[in-house]
Design an enzyme around this catalytic site. Structure first.
Site, PDB file in Angstrom:
ATOM      1  CD  GLU A 105      -1.819  -6.366   5.681  1.00  0.00           C
ATOM      2  OE1 GLU A 105      -1.960  -5.148   5.875  1.00  0.00           O
ATOM      3  OE2 GLU A 105      -1.363  -6.834   4.614  1.00  0.00           O
TER       4      GLU A 105
ATOM      5  CG  HIS B 298      -3.896  -3.736   3.232  1.00  0.00           C
ATOM      6  ND1 HIS B 298      -2.887  -3.298   4.055  1.00  0.00           N
ATOM      7  CD2 HIS B 298      -4.449  -2.632   2.678  1.00  0.00           C
ATOM      8  CE1 HIS B 298      -2.834  -1.972   4.004  1.00  0.00           C
ATOM      9  NE2 HIS B 298      -3.769  -1.541   3.173  1.00  0.00           N
TER      10      HIS B 298
ATOM     11  CB  CYS C  62      -0.976  -0.037   1.181  1.00  0.00           C
ATOM     12  SG  CYS C  62      -2.391   1.081   0.961  1.00  0.00           S
TER      13      CYS C  62
END
Length: 509
Positions: free
Chosen positions: A169, A167, A79
């Protein structure tokens, strides 16, 4: 040599989650603020750049010298990190025409690229950004796109520098774990050998080397962290470890006696110290939560110091500090701002003159439990809910008195016992009752009452960094409320907290 990944934190709410995902893949990693980059040594296998609430276009946006690690180590920029590399390399970053937040589908994937091995088009990813990379230099290759984001991922050609706009994660990115594993294993060459067994073996060896024949004192609380720390140290130095359990008068009902009993058969040198009156006396009239924490920390050190002086020639103070304590206690510009003080982090007053040893300060809570299981610690200890160092003092909003503590202990005992009886205790990360500084009107036996309010709190979490409130069954909540109001004199109303972290913290103070 322990191989590791360095995560540079630009202030993203997801930074700790990146670390959790890397650890779940049995790779050790450390989080460091972008403006406090550690020396990158030969044991570093790669670097991950986090997201950020900042825009790279802001004048005060976080800056980092990419030359410290790019072209030297594999890099995965997420990001903000991706936008920063693009901008610093001559690309263009502009505000998104519409804020790109939420689920998206990869419409193009370079399936031959190492980063996207076993990840196909139509894979769902999670976007959370206000800027878009509109142009990349010729030396960049676009390796993934969505319908609305042309540069969803890129690689700097002929290097191991990769960047993604989404993202991986978060669980909403369905192949996020695969992508991280591709980076860690195929690109960084990590062996995935960082396990609980390996941690125990290496930590005990390191403690033996570090401590030698020195004596160590440890403040036991009965909680998971201090218990695991104690057993690790005991295996390393045996009877040179001296454990002290202080009753500060702010423990749960009957906890002091129960904890001492639990440790009786664990072979630990443990001494109990009753200091209830001393703590409550120092808390008299204090309402501010931070002042309460500091008062408790100060008195704890004084009481602990008195007890420690009874052990001759002590050199070390051991603490059960874990990684979230360390992260939350670091204050830098932007990321990891201090949320609250922790009296077990940040050093000791000069008069104690003890060196610090913290065998768990690289672990998240769930990792501590896995290590405890490896060490053979009983489930009754490992399964205990986290309990704050300042105890019930920060679950009593406003000033603390012996009467309020007694009321809260009774209410809390009813709450916890009911969770256990209903088979819910182990499904909850942390639960506790809070004594609110308000009184409300009630009716008992045809008489008007004006008494205190108890709030019940129960959350689900993995490591305490984020948490969601538990949807406890209504019949259980009704039974708990009824028992508290009927059995605890001074309480005529019970409420339930349905706030998540963030924005609310787990504790009220």
């Amino acid at each position: 040599m322990l191989e590791k990944i360095i995560i540079l934190d630009f202030g993203s709410q997801y930074t700790q989650l990146i670390a959790r995902r890397v650890r779940e893949l049995n790779v050790y990693c450390e989080i460091h603020p972008f403006n406090h980059i550690p020396e990158i040594t030969s044991d570093v296998k790669g670097v991950i750049l986090s997201g950020s609430p900042f825009s790279v276009r802001q004048e005060d946006a976080p800056q980092v010298d990419l030359g410290l690690f790019m072209d030297k180590y594999p890099v995965l920029a997420v990001c903000y990190g991706a936008q920063y590399i693009a901008q610093q390399s001559g690309g263009d970053v502009q505000p998104s025409s519409t804020r790109e937040y939420g689920r998206a589908k990869l419409g193009y994937v370079s399936e031959q690229n190492k980063l996207f091995k076993n990840i196909l088009t139509e894979s769902q990813v999670w976007m959370s950004h206000g800027d878009t990379i509109t142009e990349v230099p010729e030396s960049f290759e676009i390796i993934a796109s969505t319908d609305s984001v042309r540069v969803a991922a890129f690689q700097v050609k002929d290097t191991d520098t990769y960047a993604i706009q989404f993202h991986p994660e978060v669980t909403h990115s369905t192949d996020g774990k695969q992508l991280l594993e591709n980076f860690l294993v195929d690109i960084c060459g990590c062996k995935q050998d960082w396990t609980a067994d390996a941690f125990v073996e290496s930590t005990i060896a390191n403690l033996k080397s570090q401590l030698g024949d020195d004596k160590v004192v440890l403040g036991l609380s009965g909680g998971v962290d201090s218990s695991v720390a104690a057993v690790l140290l005991h295996k390393a130095i045996g009877t040179n470890l001296h454990c002290i359990f202080v009753d500060n008068g702010l423990l749960r009902k009957d906890e002091y006696e129960a904890v001492l009993e639990q440790y009786k058969h664990m072979g630990l040198n443990i001494k109990g110290v009753d200091a209830k009156e001393r703590f409550l006396g120092q808390l008299a009239g204090i309402k501010d939560p931070e002042l309460k924490r500091k008062a408790i920390g100060r008195v704890f050190i004084e009481v602990f110091d008195d007890a420690a002086h009874e052990v001759q020639d002590v050199v070390w103070l051991a603490q059960g500090t874990i990684y979230p304590d360390v992260i939350e206690s670091v204050s830098v510009k932007g990321p990891s701002a201090t949320i609250k003080s922790h009296h077990n982090v940040g050093g000791l007053p000069d008069f104690m003159k003890l060196k610090i040893v913290e065998p768990l300060n690289t672990l998240f809570k769930d990792e501590v439990r896995r290590v405890g299981k490896t060490l053979g610690i009983a489930d009754v200890i490992l399964g205990r809910h986290p309990f704050p160092g300042p105890g019930l003092a920060i679950r009593i909003l406003g000033d603390v008195t012996a009467e309020k503590v007694a009321i809260l202990q009774e209410a809390d005992a009813i709450y916890i016992n009911n969770l256990k009886e209903a088979g819910l205790y182990d499904q909850v990360w942390q639960a506790g009752a809070i004594f609110l500084p308000v009184q409300s009107v009630g009716v008992m036996g045809d008489e008007r009452t004006y008494e205190n309010v108890i709030c019940l709190r129960a959350v689900e979490s993995v490591d305490g960094m984020t948490a969601d409130w538990c949807h406890l069954p209504y019949p259980v909540l009704a039974k708990i409320s009824n028992e508290i109001i009927n059995k605890v004199k001074g309480i005529n109303r019970v409420v339930y907290d349905i706030s998540s972290k963030p924005p609310a913290t787990i504790e009220w103070e």
